[in-house]
Design a protein around this motif. Structure first.
Motif, PDB file in Angstrom:
ATOM      1  N   ALA A 233       0.854  -1.194   0.000  1.00 40.07           N
ATOM      2  CA  ALA A 233       0.000   0.000   0.000  1.00 40.07           C
ATOM      3  C   ALA A 233       0.884   1.237   0.000  1.00 40.07           C
ATOM      4  CB  ALA A 233      -0.932   0.007   1.207  1.00 40.07           C
ATOM      5  N   THR A 234       0.310   2.346  -0.442  1.00 40.53           N
ATOM      6  CA  THR A 234       1.018   3.624  -0.500  1.00 40.53           C
ATOM      7  C   THR A 234       0.178   4.697   0.182  1.00 40.53           C
ATOM      8  OG1 THR A 234       2.064   3.027  -2.598  1.00 40.53           O
ATOM      9  CG2 THR A 234       2.034   5.365  -2.012  1.00 40.53           C
ATOM     10  N   LEU A 235       0.841   5.501   1.001  1.00 34.93           N
ATOM     11  CA  LEU A 235       0.187   6.628   1.656  1.00 34.93           C
ATOM     12  C   LEU A 235       0.886   7.916   1.239  1.00 34.93           C
ATOM     13  CD1 LEU A 235      -0.093   5.149   5.267  1.00 34.93           C
ATOM     14  CD2 LEU A 235      -1.940   5.313   3.595  1.00 34.93           C
ATOM     15  N   LYS A 236       0.140   8.973   1.117  1.00 34.04           N
ATOM     16  CA  LYS A 236       0.710  10.291   0.804  1.00 34.04           C
ATOM     17  C   LYS A 236       0.928  11.029   2.129  1.00 34.04           C
ATOM     18  CE  LYS A 236       0.851  11.792  -2.976  1.00 34.04           C
ATOM     19  NZ  LYS A 236       1.897  11.746  -4.053  1.00 34.04           N
ATOM     20  N   ILE A 237       2.207  11.209   2.490  1.00 34.97           N
ATOM     21  CA  ILE A 237       2.553  11.880   3.744  1.00 34.97           C
ATOM     22  C   ILE A 237       3.333  13.146   3.421  1.00 34.97           C
ATOM     23  CG2 ILE A 237       3.657  11.655   5.994  1.00 34.97           C
ATOM     24  CD1 ILE A 237       1.392   9.659   5.575  1.00 34.97           C
ATOM     25  N   GLU A 238       2.723  14.284   3.675  1.00 36.31           N
ATOM     26  CA  GLU A 238       3.344  15.581   3.440  1.00 36.31           C
ATOM     27  C   GLU A 238       3.920  15.676   2.025  1.00 36.31           C
ATOM     28  OE1 GLU A 238       6.080  16.256   6.660  1.00 36.31           O
ATOM     29  OE2 GLU A 238       4.466  16.622   8.087  1.00 36.31           O
ATOM     30  N   GLY A 239       3.120  15.211   1.065  1.00 34.80           N
ATOM     31  CA  GLY A 239       3.492  15.325  -0.340  1.00 34.80           C
ATOM     32  C   GLY A 239       4.372  14.217  -0.867  1.00 34.80           C
ATOM     33  N   ARG A 240       4.776  13.268  -0.010  1.00 32.71           N
ATOM     34  CA  ARG A 240       5.630  12.157  -0.438  1.00 32.71           C
ATOM     35  C   ARG A 240       4.860  10.839  -0.383  1.00 32.71           C
ATOM     36  NH1 ARG A 240       9.351  15.214   2.625  1.00 32.71           N
ATOM     37  NH2 ARG A 240      11.152  15.901   1.403  1.00 32.71           N
ATOM     38  N   ASP A 241       5.128   9.983  -1.351  1.00 38.16           N
ATOM     39  CA  ASP A 241       4.574   8.640  -1.316  1.00 38.16           C
ATOM     40  C   ASP A 241       5.374   7.791  -0.339  1.00 38.16           C
ATOM     41  OD1 ASP A 241       2.636   9.188  -3.186  1.00 38.16           O
ATOM     42  OD2 ASP A 241       3.755   8.369  -4.892  1.00 38.16           O
ATOM     43  N   ARG A 242       4.701   7.252   0.656  1.00 33.62           N
ATOM     44  CA  ARG A 242       5.332   6.346   1.613  1.00 33.62           C
ATOM     45  C   ARG A 242       4.691   4.976   1.462  1.00 33.62           C
ATOM     46  NH1 ARG A 242       8.217   8.687   5.618  1.00 33.62           N
ATOM     47  NH2 ARG A 242       9.187   6.613   5.607  1.00 33.62           N
ATOM     48  N   THR A 243       5.518   3.968   1.372  1.00 31.65           N
ATOM     49  CA  THR A 243       5.033   2.626   1.060  1.00 31.65           C
ATOM     50  C   THR A 243       5.266   1.656   2.209  1.00 31.65           C
ATOM     51  OG1 THR A 243       7.141   2.004   0.038  1.00 31.65           O
ATOM     52  CG2 THR A 243       5.452   2.999  -1.400  1.00 31.65           C
ATOM     53  N   PHE A 244       4.452   0.636   2.240  1.00 28.43           N
ATOM     54  CA  PHE A 244       4.657  -0.451   3.193  1.00 28.43           C
ATOM     55  C   PHE A 244       4.094  -1.742   2.618  1.00 28.43           C
ATOM     56  CE2 PHE A 244       0.712   1.695   4.264  1.00 28.43           C
ATOM     57  CZ  PHE A 244      -0.199   0.680   4.503  1.00 28.43           C
ATOM     58  N   LEU A 245       4.664  -2.849   3.086  1.00 31.37           N
ATOM     59  CA  LEU A 245       4.220  -4.186   2.734  1.00 31.37           C
ATOM     60  C   LEU A 245       3.551  -4.787   3.949  1.00 31.37           C
ATOM     61  CD1 LEU A 245       7.611  -5.262   1.129  1.00 31.37           C
ATOM     62  CD2 LEU A 245       5.587  -4.465  -0.113  1.00 31.37           C
ATOM     63  N   TYR A 246       2.721  -5.793   3.734  1.00 32.95           N
ATOM     64  CA  TYR A 246       2.134  -6.457   4.898  1.00 32.95           C
ATOM     65  C   TYR A 246       1.692  -7.872   4.574  1.00 32.95           C
ATOM     66  CZ  TYR A 246      -2.438  -4.822   3.027  1.00 32.95           C
ATOM     67  OH  TYR A 246      -3.541  -4.551   2.245  1.00 32.95           O
ATOM     68  N   HIS A 247       1.743  -8.701   5.606  1.00 31.92           N
ATOM     69  CA  HIS A 247       1.309 -10.090   5.511  1.00 31.92           C
ATOM     70  C   HIS A 247      -0.035 -10.231   6.198  1.00 31.92           C
ATOM     71  CE1 HIS A 247       1.391 -14.459   5.450  1.00 31.92           C
ATOM     72  NE2 HIS A 247       1.110 -14.434   6.742  1.00 31.92           N
ATOM     73  N   LEU A 248      -0.971 -10.849   5.473  1.00 32.91           N
ATOM     74  CA  LEU A 248      -2.333 -11.020   5.971  1.00 32.91           C
ATOM     75  C   LEU A 248      -2.654 -12.514   6.011  1.00 32.91           C
ATOM     76  CD1 LEU A 248      -4.808  -9.144   6.666  1.00 32.91           C
ATOM     77  CD2 LEU A 248      -5.608  -9.633   4.340  1.00 32.91           C
TER      78      LEU A 248
END
Length: 312
Positions: free
Chosen positions: A37-52
């Motif tokens: 997933a990607t989040l927009k934090i203060e104008g920057r794309d921040r990404t993370f992975l996750y196991h479900l």
């Protein structure tokens, strides 16, 4: 002709070794691909992975794993031997998140630490807050059951969270990271006790067990307190009493502390430990990281520590 056959054999051997290494490192992901997933934090794309987990229960808990500098979320999954994912699948009640730091590092509390995230004052606190919100909105996590694990620079990040926003988490785990000295500290002192699993190696070639300057690749990363001083910092936040001391191996001792209010601290002190995350599945030696102690399974110990907090 003979030399051509020899060259062909060498090439085939190298290819087979590369395939074997790939399968060793990424075998888990072939059958259990991570989501992203990607989040927009203060104008920057921040990404993370996750196991479900495939059959996740209602209102699951969340464990966020912060990688060390120079690596990313994928490598953090490998360094922990995919064990958090395995334990998650076994119990079906936990989402495991692997965020990616800005240029592979985090903005912690040390004043002197030439990480891009620190020099640019990247807002990793807001990134964390929005990650938790993402899992609440999309997977209905129990926000009273959120935990943070950090290795090296990621451990510094976790201590930053524990000092500034302890209310967001039920428990923390720090691996191979010490607090900066008072003169090399840009965060305010923690005001509240926290539950913390703290692991350190006495032979760590990067973060000095006895404190002092971290010097890497020709750069100073500032001075840090000793591991014992870092432990005392957290113990002094409340009246923690020693509960037990357990020999995990001949070289690894686990000391457990608790308060009357239910906060717990566990200190895993490894006399021959390096700058590593000992576990069952990932055993490839990396010389600059030092020794990986056999018989110590850090992910399993952290998992049990977090589960123990759920029993209060």
């Amino acid at each position: 002709m003979k030399h051509k056959k020899m060259l062909t054999g060498i090439i085939v051997f190298i290819i087979v070794m590369m395939i074997g290494m790939f399968l060793y490192l990424y075998r888990w992901n072939v059958l259990h691909p991570l989501k992203s997933a990607t989040l927009k934090i203060e104008g920057r794309d921040r990404t993370f992975l996750y196991h479900l987990p495939k059959k996740i229960t209602a209102r699951p808990r969340l464990i966020i794993l912060y990688h060390g500098s120079g690596i990313n979320g994928n490598i953090m999954q490998i360094f922990t031997g995919h064990e958090f994912d395995e334990l998650s699948d076994k119990e079906q009640h936990t989402i495991i998140a692997y965020p990616n730091g800005f240029k592979n590092n985090w903005n912690g509390c040390r004043k002197v630490a030439p990480y891009p995230a620190g020099e640019m004052n990247i807002n990793d606190i807001e990134f964390t807050k929005q990650m938790i919100r993402y899992f609440k909105e999309n997977y209905h996590i129990d926000t009273s059951e959120v935990f943070a694990v950090g290795y090296s620079n990621g451990g510094e990040m976790v201590m930053s969270l524990a000092r500034q926003y302890p209310q967001w988490f039920k428990g923390f785990a720090v691996i191979d990271a010490n607090l900066g000295t008072p003169s090399n500290d840009k965060c305010e002192n923690a005001m509240h006790p926290v539950s913390l699993f703290y692991m350190t190696g006495q032979q760590d070639p990067i973060v000095p067990y006895k404190g002092g300057e971290i010097f890497l690749n020709g750069k100073s990363f500032g001075e840090v307190r000793s591991s014992k001083e870092t432990l005392q910092y957290w113990l002094q936040k409340d009246k923690f009493d020693i509960q037990s001391t357990i020999a995990i191996t001949q070289s690894a001792t686990l000391s457990n502390y608790a308060t009357a209010a239910g906060k717990q601290i566990s200190f895993l002190d490894i006399s021959d430990g390096g700058h590593t995350i000992p576990n069952r599945n990932f055993r490839i030696p990396i010389s600059k990281m030092g020794n990986m102690t056999k018989g110590v399974d850090a992910p399993a110990l952290i998992w049990d520590f977090f589960k123990g907090l759920n029993q209060d």
